[in-house]
Design an enzyme around this catalytic site. Sequence first.
Site, PDB file in Angstrom:
ATOM      1  N   ASP A  73     -53.537  48.235  27.648  1.00 14.41           N
ATOM      2  CA  ASP A  73     -53.754  46.927  26.402  1.00 14.41           C
ATOM      3  C   ASP A  73     -54.683  45.636  26.219  1.00 14.41           C
ATOM      4  O   ASP A  73     -54.833  45.058  24.994  1.00 14.41           O
ATOM      5  CB  ASP A  73     -52.276  47.275  25.493  1.00 14.41           C
ATOM      6  CG  ASP A  73     -52.153  48.488  24.855  1.00 14.41           C
ATOM      7  OD1 ASP A  73     -52.732  49.605  25.276  1.00 14.41           O
ATOM      8  OD2 ASP A  73     -51.161  49.021  24.391  1.00 14.41           O
TER       9      ASP A  73
ATOM     10  N   ARG B 281     -62.347  50.952  24.156  1.00 10.83           N
ATOM     11  CA  ARG B 281     -62.960  49.374  24.437  1.00 10.83           C
ATOM     12  C   ARG B 281     -63.680  48.998  25.078  1.00 10.83           C
ATOM     13  O   ARG B 281     -63.702  47.959  25.356  1.00 10.83           O
ATOM     14  CB  ARG B 281     -61.614  49.136  24.789  1.00 10.83           C
ATOM     15  CG  ARG B 281     -60.090  49.503  23.555  1.00 10.83           C
ATOM     16  CD  ARG B 281     -59.026  48.696  23.604  1.00 10.83           C
ATOM     17  NE  ARG B 281     -58.000  49.308  22.629  1.00 10.83           N
ATOM     18  CZ  ARG B 281     -57.070  49.443  22.270  1.00 10.83           C
ATOM     19  NH1 ARG B 281     -56.094  48.886  22.881  1.00 10.83           N
ATOM     20  NH2 ARG B 281     -56.432  48.869  21.179  1.00 10.83           N
TER      21      ARG B 281
ATOM     22  N   ARG C 114     -39.654  52.283  18.565  1.00 14.80           N
ATOM     23  CA  ARG C 114     -38.805  53.159  19.518  1.00 14.80           C
ATOM     24  C   ARG C 114     -37.720  52.988  18.267  1.00 14.80           C
ATOM     25  O   ARG C 114     -36.791  54.012  18.363  1.00 14.80           O
ATOM     26  CB  ARG C 114     -38.815  53.084  20.780  1.00 14.80           C
ATOM     27  CG  ARG C 114     -39.626  53.508  21.664  1.00 14.80           C
ATOM     28  CD  ARG C 114     -40.564  53.037  23.015  1.00 14.80           C
ATOM     29  NE  ARG C 114     -40.783  53.699  23.741  1.00 14.80           N
ATOM     30  CZ  ARG C 114     -42.394  53.821  23.606  1.00 14.80           C
ATOM     31  NH1 ARG C 114     -43.489  52.652  22.596  1.00 14.80           N
ATOM     32  NH2 ARG C 114     -43.740  54.277  24.081  1.00 14.80           N
TER      33      ARG C 114
ATOM     34  N   GLN D 108     -47.240  57.608  26.197  1.00 16.46           N
ATOM     35  CA  GLN D 108     -46.972  58.479  25.068  1.00 16.46           C
ATOM     36  C   GLN D 108     -46.742  59.861  25.287  1.00 16.46           C
ATOM     37  O   GLN D 108     -45.712  60.296  24.840  1.00 16.46           O
ATOM     38  CB  GLN D 108     -48.232  58.172  24.018  1.00 16.46           C
ATOM     39  CG  GLN D 108     -47.989  56.148  23.843  1.00 16.46           C
ATOM     40  CD  GLN D 108     -49.197  56.409  22.523  1.00 16.46           C
ATOM     41  OE1 GLN D 108     -50.023  57.386  22.634  1.00 16.46           O
ATOM     42  NE2 GLN D 108     -49.407  55.255  22.860  1.00 16.46           N
TER      43      GLN D 108
HETATM   44  O1  SPQ Z   1     -50.535  53.098  19.588  1.00 11.96           O
HETATM   45  P1  SPQ Z   1     -51.307  53.173  20.086  1.00 11.96           P
HETATM   46  O2  SPQ Z   1     -52.461  53.648  18.601  1.00 11.96           O
HETATM   47  O3  SPQ Z   1     -52.257  54.627  20.733  1.00 11.96           O
HETATM   48  O4  SPQ Z   1     -51.511  51.444  20.355  1.00 11.96           O
HETATM   49  C1  SPQ Z   1     -52.127  50.988  21.572  1.00 11.96           C
HETATM   50  C2  SPQ Z   1     -52.876  49.085  21.658  1.00 11.96           C
HETATM   51  O5  SPQ Z   1     -53.090  49.002  22.330  1.00 11.96           O
HETATM   52  O6  SPQ Z   1     -52.031  49.103  20.854  1.00 11.96           O
HETATM   53  C3  SPQ Z   1     -53.352  52.155  22.500  1.00 11.96           C
HETATM   54  F1  SPQ Z   1     -54.776  51.715  21.488  1.00 11.96           F
HETATM   55  O7  SPQ Z   1     -50.807  50.657  22.299  1.00 11.96           O
HETATM   56  C4  SPQ Z   1     -50.507  52.415  23.421  1.00 11.96           C
HETATM   57  C5  SPQ Z   1     -50.718  51.633  24.877  1.00 11.96           C
HETATM   58  O8  SPQ Z   1     -51.718  52.226  25.535  1.00 11.96           O
HETATM   59  C6  SPQ Z   1     -49.179  52.084  23.111  1.00 11.96           C
HETATM   60  C7  SPQ Z   1     -47.842  52.491  24.239  1.00 11.96           C
HETATM   61  C8  SPQ Z   1     -46.185  53.606  23.865  1.00 11.96           C
HETATM   62  O9  SPQ Z   1     -45.799  52.712  22.678  1.00 11.96           O
HETATM   63  O10 SPQ Z   1     -45.988  54.221  24.490  1.00 11.96           O
HETATM   64  C9  SPQ Z   1     -48.356  53.309  25.337  1.00 11.96           C
HETATM   65  C10 SPQ Z   1     -49.987  53.343  25.665  1.00 11.96           C
HETATM   66  O11 SPQ Z   1     -50.931  54.616  25.432  1.00 11.96           O
HETATM   67  P2  SPQ Z   1     -50.957  55.728  26.345  1.00 11.96           P
HETATM   68  O12 SPQ Z   1     -52.153  56.433  26.026  1.00 11.96           O
HETATM   69  O13 SPQ Z   1     -51.294  54.740  27.735  1.00 11.96           O
HETATM   70  O14 SPQ Z   1     -49.316  55.964  26.997  1.00 11.96           O
END
Ligand code: SPQ
Length: 438
Positions: A319, A350, A30, A173
């Site tokens: 995570d 996972r 971010r 996200q």
């Molecule tokens: O970026 P990425 O690959 O999705 O990474 C993960 C991780 O474990 O490092 C998920 F696999 O983290 C996400 C997290 O699960 C990072 C994130 C964010 O920075 O906004 C939000 C989470 O995902 P989501 O889908 O729950 O919003």
Amino acid sequence: MSSNLRFEVRPGGVLRGDIRVPGDKSISHRSIMLGSLAWGTTQVEGFLEGDDALATLRAFRAMGVEIEGPADGKVTIHGVGTHGLQAPDEPLDLGNSGTSMRLLAGLLAGQGFEVTLIGDDSLSRRPMKRVTEPLALMGAEINTTPKGTAPLVIRPVDGLRGIDYEMPVASAQVKSCLLLAGLYADGETWVTEPAPTRDHTERMLRGFGYEVMEEGPRRGLRGGGSLTACDIDVPSDISSAAFFLVGASIAEGSELTLRHVGMNPTRDGVINILRRMGADIVVSNEREVGGEPVADLRVRSARLKGIRIPKDQVPLAIDEFPALFVAAACAEGETVLTGAEELRVKESDRIQVMADGLQALGVQADPTPDGIVIQGGSLSGGRVDSHGDHRIAMAFAMAALRADGEIVIDDCANVNTSFPGFVALAASTGLQIGASDE
Ligand code: SPQ
């Protein structure tokens, strides 16, 4: 054929020392995004020099933003304003990073140029309709594969309109994607979360002088404003600290201090869950750094017991479950997780991958559609496949502390996406870990 980075972890040992794990991945992404869209120069300290955050950094460079660094965690971003990005010459390759792809989909939906987002095999399997569907309601034009996966082809449109969107999944996200698209939309964009998720985007937008509105579970903003550069001090990533919290908890005789850890209340589920299991974690030196709470954590080994993980903690620890499953395998009794179907669409499935790995180590681990049931007990040595998932690889590395034989973990190169230097740092605390390339 791609190479196989393998971890070999000898059984037993204790974790001791005083360490600082690398910067927070979510905040690092971010910082590049908002720093690029701001007017003025943003200085970032503690930036995570891992592959995921670097993929975001490279994407903004490819769109004409001048970015210096990273050098020793320092990055300088010369912001171009919300309308200053340029069309990249090539598709933006976001590697393994879901955060980059989903947040960029929103941020780029309202630009005046076409852009394609691509990723590695894992990212190309992950669901993107959760962002492209609400973005289409805002007037965006984004093509996916028929399965709703990347590549995402984002086409220029006449303008976006604000929406009031009820999110079907608790996802930071999706929320962040829509708020970033909302910067470019007419009127107000609102999102309602089914449960609280990490709020780094909202905090950082405010830090850049952009008003984010809050009404119960709704978050909103009005499009058309501008961002003003600010300095960002990225705390250590609690998701990376989690491996050490679990490792020191399960290895008898351990005592470890983790410095400057991000303690955002939307991320601290791992501490709440471990404490419920009986972990000995002391939080001290609590302070606020650039709008994010930070603290030092001291963890000592403890006898853990199995628990039913409260559902409200799931998004707050989303995570950390690979590490928490290892804690559960070392605890006395049964641990039950429900309400965590999101774990099936991360860098790997996972739930299944952890269940397979734990079973290979002699643990009774029964996957369910939305969680897992783990019977704590003893762990044998064995060989497990991380399926290229960084968090699975690091979780099983810690499991060796309680195994009665060596654990070999395949496909570990992606540990670099979130935790460069993991092997050296873990070894410095006492984990008997080595890495080799096949
Ligand atoms: O970026 P990425 O690959 O999705 O990474 C993960 C991780 O474990 O490092 C998920 F696999 O983290 C996400 C997290 O699960 C990072 C994130 C964010 O920075 O906004 C939000 C989470 O995902 P989501 O889908 O729950 O919003």
